[in-house]
Design a protein around this motif. Structure first.
Motif, PDB file in Angstrom:
ATOM      1  N   UNK A   1       0.796  -1.232   0.000  1.00  0.00           N
ATOM      2  CA  UNK A   1       0.000   0.000   0.000  1.00  0.00           C
ATOM      3  C   UNK A   1       0.825   1.277   0.000  1.00  0.00           C
ATOM      4  N   UNK A   2       2.138   1.161   0.051  1.00  0.00           N
ATOM      5  CA  UNK A   2       2.980   2.357   0.031  1.00  0.00           C
ATOM      6  C   UNK A   2       3.340   2.695  -1.415  1.00  0.00           C
ATOM      7  N   UNK A   3       3.401   3.978  -1.719  1.00  0.00           N
ATOM      8  CA  UNK A   3       3.721   4.458  -3.057  1.00  0.00           C
ATOM      9  C   UNK A   3       5.240   4.429  -3.270  1.00  0.00           C
ATOM     10  N   UNK A   4       5.680   3.795  -4.354  1.00  0.00           N
ATOM     11  CA  UNK A   4       7.108   3.664  -4.643  1.00  0.00           C
ATOM     12  C   UNK A   4       7.774   5.028  -4.774  1.00  0.00           C
TER      13      UNK A   4
ATOM     14  N   UNK B   1       8.457   6.438  -1.388  1.00  0.00           N
ATOM     15  CA  UNK B   1       9.559   5.726  -0.737  1.00  0.00           C
ATOM     16  C   UNK B   1      10.881   6.232  -1.304  1.00  0.00           C
ATOM     17  N   UNK B   2      10.963   6.345  -2.620  1.00  0.00           N
ATOM     18  CA  UNK B   2      12.188   6.833  -3.256  1.00  0.00           C
ATOM     19  C   UNK B   2      12.496   8.271  -2.844  1.00  0.00           C
ATOM     20  N   UNK B   3      11.473   9.107  -2.725  1.00  0.00           N
ATOM     21  CA  UNK B   3      11.680  10.493  -2.290  1.00  0.00           C
ATOM     22  C   UNK B   3      12.197  10.531  -0.855  1.00  0.00           C
ATOM     23  N   UNK B   4      11.640   9.693   0.001  1.00  0.00           N
ATOM     24  CA  UNK B   4      12.101   9.633   1.394  1.00  0.00           C
ATOM     25  C   UNK B   4      13.561   9.185   1.447  1.00  0.00           C
ATOM     26  N   UNK B   5      13.913   8.201   0.642  1.00  0.00           N
ATOM     27  CA  UNK B   5      15.294   7.724   0.596  1.00  0.00           C
ATOM     28  C   UNK B   5      16.230   8.827   0.115  1.00  0.00           C
TER      29      UNK B   5
END
Length: 151
Positions: free
Chosen positions: A122-125, A128-132
């Motif tokens: 349910x998490x948007x890829x 996640x990439x932006x957070x990383x």
């Protein structure tokens, strides 16, 4: 909210997430006789292109040599890593996975995959990439600040 306030709030979330991640990791790998800390070192050794001395492993992990040495000693006592002679340095042994360590690393991946899949559900890829990306930039700035203070 300004960027300093937002960053301070992010720090608190990172601290809380780290504590939760360590606790969950400890629980996940406990059946293999590991802790999150041992798992991190074992993973770093497994993912290295070649055997490394403890000082290099510590640098790559952003930890002190002493803390990594303690964990390497524990992993060696458990038969998960081997210490081999280093042709470039008489006292700084090279750390590499043993056969048992390789088998344990494979077992970790079998446990980790469904766990990570469940967390990612349910998490948007893109998020996640932006957070990383934000975490990498933050880490880089923090490391740069430490390097400047050391000079």
């Amino acid at each position: 909210m300004n960027s300093s306030t937002a960053l301070s709030a992010l720090f608190l979330d990172i601290f809380r997430a780290n504590a939760a991640l360590v606790a969950a990791g400890d629980q996940l790998v406990a059946p293999l006789g590991l802790t999150s800390a041992r798992w991190q070192v074992l993973g770093t050794v497994a993912m290295a292109n070649s055997p490394q001395p403890v000082a290099h492993i510590a640098r790559d992990m952003g930890l002190t040599r002493q803390s990594v040495q303690r964990l390497v000693n524990e992993l060696a006592d458990a038969g998960l890593v081997e210490l081999r002679d280093n042709p470039h340095h008489r006292r700084a042994k090279l750390v590499c996975l043993s056969d048992k360590g390789q088998a344990t690393f494979v077992s970790i991946h079998k446990l980790q995959r469904p766990w990570v899949d469940g967390l990612a559900e349910g998490m948007d890829v893109a998020r996640i990439e932006a957070a990383a990306e934000v975490l990498r930039a933050l880490r880089s700035r923090l490391e740069q600040g430490l390097d400047e203070r050391a000079e």
